[in-house]
Design a protein around this motif. Structure first.
Motif, mmCIF file in Angstrom:
data_model
loop_
_atom_site.group_PDB
_atom_site.id
_atom_site.type_symbol
_atom_site.label_atom_id
_atom_site.label_comp_id
_atom_site.label_asym_id
_atom_site.label_seq_id
_atom_site.Cartn_x
_atom_site.Cartn_y
_atom_site.Cartn_z
ATOM 1 N N ASP A 44 1.197 -1.156 0.177
ATOM 2 C CA ASP A 44 -0.183 0.624 -0.609
ATOM 3 C C ASP A 44 0.930 0.720 -0.271
ATOM 4 O O ASP A 44 1.786 0.526 0.791
ATOM 5 C CB ASP A 44 -0.668 -0.136 1.272
ATOM 6 C CG ASP A 44 -1.475 -0.990 1.202
ATOM 7 O OD1 ASP A 44 -2.468 -1.021 -0.280
ATOM 8 O OD2 ASP A 44 -2.436 -0.857 1.995
ATOM 9 N N VAL A 66 -2.938 4.992 -2.895
ATOM 10 C CA VAL A 66 -4.137 5.693 -1.999
ATOM 11 C C VAL A 66 -3.639 6.867 -1.807
ATOM 12 O O VAL A 66 -2.570 7.573 -1.312
ATOM 13 C CB VAL A 66 -4.778 5.281 -0.711
ATOM 14 C CG1 VAL A 66 -4.881 3.842 -0.649
ATOM 15 C CG2 VAL A 66 -3.591 5.023 0.050
ATOM 16 N N ARG A 92 -1.136 -0.857 -3.690
ATOM 17 C CA ARG A 92 -2.429 -0.266 -4.118
ATOM 18 C C ARG A 92 -1.731 1.391 -3.717
ATOM 19 O O ARG A 92 -1.264 1.535 -2.813
ATOM 20 C CB ARG A 92 -3.349 -0.784 -3.369
ATOM 21 C CG ARG A 92 -4.436 0.441 -3.586
ATOM 22 C CD ARG A 92 -5.817 -0.321 -2.243
ATOM 23 N NE ARG A 92 -4.831 -0.681 -1.137
ATOM 24 C CZ ARG A 92 -5.113 -1.981 -0.183
ATOM 25 N NH1 ARG A 92 -6.893 -2.144 0.024
ATOM 26 N NH2 ARG A 92 -5.061 -1.648 1.375
#
Length: 129
Positions: free
Chosen positions: A3, A128, A126
């Motif tokens: 992440d 974000v 990912r």
């Protein structure tokens, strides 16, 4: 899969003469999520900071965006930077990387941010924020 948080605002990569003093306000009053890193060598001082905090006397390259691996990371884990830098290199996106005790950071040119995040997402990460 990692992440990765996109930090707000633009960053500057700066160079100061080796005998320069850092501005006293550089470390104070950072906004949540901001990061400043300083490296000293005999050749000079390298500084990465939010663009609006770049010292006036510095040679500065601005318009970088900062990506932070959501951590903390275990220092014994290897390959984290390679997992990020390799897909960016394949996409021909320039990178400035640095690490702290807790995690890793990447700077990418603001004009290539969309390409950088797409390359990271194609690699299974990912992004974000």
């Amino acid at each position: 899969m990692l992440d990765i948080a996109l930090l707000p605002g633009e960053y500057a990569v700066c160079r100061l003469a080796a005998d320069s003093a850092l501005p006293p306000d550089l470390s104070g009053g950072l906004s949540d999520g901001d990061v400043v890193t300083v490296s000293w060598t005999a050749d000079g001082i390298s500084l990465i900071c939010p663009a609006d905090r770049a010292p006036e006397q510095a040679v500065a390259e601005t318009a970088w965006r900062c990506l932070r691996v959501v951590g903390p990371l275990d220092l014994a884990v290897s390959g984290t930077l390679a997992a990020l830098v390799d897909p960016l290199a394949a996409a021909r996106v320039s990178v400035v990387a640095f690490s702290t005790y807790d995690t890793d950071y990447l700077l990418v040119p603001a004009v290539r941010l969309r390409e950088a995040t797409a390359a990271l997402e194609r690699a299974g990460h990912r992004v974000v924020g």
